[in-house]
Design a protein around this motif. Structure first.
Motif: not given
Length: 271
Positions: A211-214, A237-243, A217-218
């Motif tokens: 999962w992207g922390r930011e 969980v990967l930080p500084h990352c979205r969907h 979308t989901v």
């Protein structure tokens, strides 16, 4: 090169690379999505696997199905038919968003065909308080509902998929926009994707959630129900990352997934 495979009531488009244990890659439901648009940048890191990258029904080169069945359920059955037609008895499944939901459905209904699951912010499991929808899903549904989608609407959607908006390049936006015009899903809004929540405990496969922390979308807040529901699940969980984890953080994603897949049933048998 893209080929097609007979699944009984249609032919699904797919691309195959590499050789070795099979990995089936399943893309998301965003406008303009295809197997290669989601995963084309990752395949070079998996040359020792037989990578089968499928365009799910209604996206890319695969025709839109005429069905009242929930889309996740329909797609899962067709992916299993495609695997059988391609001589794949058992495979790792890697699914992004909608594709993650399709992978979960396959693991629930056809457990013997699944080795390990990698799910990037998968759909199919909603919290009790949805809607309202996160911003990314709002944009996705609005694009699907538009009679004449615009490039600017696509640009707004793509920018919401990444934390670093410099990755939302003009080339990427153009590619997704042109693809969306070729096969623009005509679906009720929100679509009838189907609910996987009641059957999460049926997933026996070892499962990696990424999962992207930011993610807008989901959201990461939605991960808990899946993590608790699947008996053998872990979360990264990967930080500084979205969907679009596999795109925005490709090197880390490739490393994490390779490490996880190497712990699959084949490796255990050899040990």
């Amino acid at each position: 090169m893209t080929s097609t495979v007979d699944v009984g009531d249609a032919r699904l488009a797919y691309t195959e690379t590499g050789a070795g244990s099979p990995v089936v890659w399943l893309h998301g439901s965003g406008p303009g999505a295809t197997g290669l648009s989601n995963f084309g940048g990752n395949l070079a890191a998996f040359p020792d696997y037989r990578n089968i990258v499928i365009d799910l029904p209604g996206w890319g080169g695969s025709p839109r199905p005429e069905t009242d069945e929930p889309l996740i359920f329909h797609a899962a059955d067709r992916v299993c038919r495609a695997m059988a037609s391609l001589g794949v008895e058992r495979a790792h499944l890697v699914g992004n968003s909608y594709g993650g939901a399709v992978a979960m459905r396959i693991a629930m209904r056809y457990p013997d065909s699944v080795d390990r699951l990698v799910l990037m912010a998968p759909g199919g499991v909603l919290p009790a308080d949805a809607p309202p929808w996160p911003a990314g899903l709002e944009r996705l549904f609005a694009y699907m509902a538009a009679e004449k989608p615009s490039r600017e609407a696509m640009a707004e959607f793509v920018r919401l998929m990444v934390f670093d908006e410099s990755l939302a390049t003009g080339e990427l936006i153009d590619e997704r926009f042109e693809s969306s015009l070729r096969v623009h899903p005509e679906l009720p809004i929100p679509p009838n994707f189907g609910d996987l929540t009641p059957d999460l405990s049926l997933i026996g496969a070892a499962t990696l959630l990424v999962w992207g922390r930011e993610d807008q979308t989901v959201p990461l807040a939605w991960a808990g129900k899946i993590l608790e529901g699947i008996p053998d699940a872990e979360l990264r969980v990967l930080p500084h990352c979205r969907h679009w984890v596999q795109y925005e953080r490709a090197p880390e994603f490739n490393h994490i997934v390779r490490e996880f897949l190497q712990g699959g049933a084949a490796a255990a048998a050899e040990g």
